[in-house]
Write a protein that holds these residues in place. Structure first.
Motif, short mmCIF file in Angstrom:
data_model
loop_
_atom_site.label_atom_id
_atom_site.label_comp_id
_atom_site.label_asym_id
_atom_site.label_seq_id
_atom_site.Cartn_x
_atom_site.Cartn_y
_atom_site.Cartn_z
N PHE A 1 3.47 -45.85 -13.14
CA PHE A 1 4.87 -45.46 -13.30
C PHE A 1 5.80 -46.61 -12.93
CE2 PHE A 1 8.78 -44.09 -11.19
CZ PHE A 1 9.45 -43.60 -12.29
N VAL A 2 5.53 -47.28 -11.82
CA VAL A 2 6.40 -48.39 -11.39
C VAL A 2 6.41 -49.49 -12.45
CG1 VAL A 2 6.67 -50.23 -9.67
CG2 VAL A 2 6.25 -47.89 -8.93
N GLY A 3 5.25 -49.79 -13.00
CA GLY A 3 5.17 -50.79 -14.07
C GLY A 3 5.98 -50.38 -15.29
N CYS A 4 5.84 -49.12 -15.69
CA CYS A 4 6.61 -48.63 -16.84
C CYS A 4 8.10 -48.59 -16.55
CB CYS A 4 6.10 -47.25 -17.25
SG CYS A 4 4.46 -47.28 -18.01
N PHE A 5 8.45 -48.22 -15.32
CA PHE A 5 9.86 -48.21 -14.91
C PHE A 5 10.45 -49.62 -15.02
CE2 PHE A 5 13.03 -48.63 -11.45
CZ PHE A 5 13.94 -47.67 -11.88
N PHE A 6 9.69 -50.60 -14.54
CA PHE A 6 10.14 -51.99 -14.62
C PHE A 6 10.29 -52.44 -16.07
CE2 PHE A 6 9.12 -56.55 -14.89
CZ PHE A 6 10.16 -57.06 -14.13
N LYS B 1 -11.39 -41.74 -16.04
CA LYS B 1 -12.56 -41.80 -15.16
C LYS B 1 -12.23 -41.26 -13.77
CE LYS B 1 -15.47 -45.17 -12.90
NZ LYS B 1 -15.65 -46.59 -12.65
N GLN B 2 -11.11 -41.71 -13.20
CA GLN B 2 -10.71 -41.25 -11.87
C GLN B 2 -10.39 -39.76 -11.88
OE1 GLN B 2 -9.55 -44.01 -13.31
NE2 GLN B 2 -10.08 -45.67 -11.93
N ARG B 3 -9.75 -39.28 -12.95
CA ARG B 3 -9.42 -37.87 -13.05
C ARG B 3 -10.69 -37.02 -13.15
NH1 ARG B 3 -6.14 -38.49 -16.79
NH2 ARG B 3 -7.50 -37.96 -18.52
N ASP B 4 -11.68 -37.50 -13.89
CA ASP B 4 -12.95 -36.77 -14.00
C ASP B 4 -13.68 -36.72 -12.66
OD1 ASP B 4 -12.47 -36.28 -16.66
OD2 ASP B 4 -13.79 -37.89 -17.39
N ALA C 1 -2.19 -43.27 -6.13
CA ALA C 1 -1.65 -44.64 -6.05
C ALA C 1 -1.68 -45.32 -7.42
CB ALA C 1 -2.45 -45.46 -5.04
N LEU C 2 -2.75 -45.11 -8.18
CA LEU C 2 -2.82 -45.69 -9.52
C LEU C 2 -1.77 -45.09 -10.45
CD1 LEU C 2 -6.69 -45.97 -9.96
CD2 LEU C 2 -5.06 -47.85 -9.74
#
Length: 97
Positions: free
Chosen positions: A20-25, A66-69, A14-15
């Protein structure tokens, strides 16, 4: 399997999607105002999507470390448990034969 494992994966996904949605915008706004060249012909949406992907990939890599780790640790733990279970089953089969 505990409930924390799927939620970590869902939270990470979700993050990533949110970034991605923010960058797309942002890419869409930049193309709309001429800050970035628009795509050729009718490819403007595809161009903006590609720009969003190119922008979101390094941001996700840095911002979601952090989340990936955490997710990686959970995967390693699960793989280790599965290997231990397989070894125990193999040992039991050898003992029966």
């Amino acid at each position: 399997m505990s409930a924390a494992k799927p939620s970590a994966m869902i939270r990470y996904t979700a993050l990533r999607l949110l970034i991605f949605v923010g960058c797309f915008f942002i890419a869409g706004v930049a193309v709309h105002f001429g800050l970035v060249p628009s795509g050729l012909g009718g490819s403007n949406v595809v161009w903006v999507m590609l720009l969003g992907l190119v922008l979101s990939a390094p941001l996700s890599f840095v911002l979601l470390r952090k989340q990936r780790d955490e997710l990686s640790e959970q995967i390693v733990t699960k793989v280790d448990r599965t290997k231990a279970r397989l070894d125990a089953n193999r040992t039991r089969e050898d003992a029966v034969q």
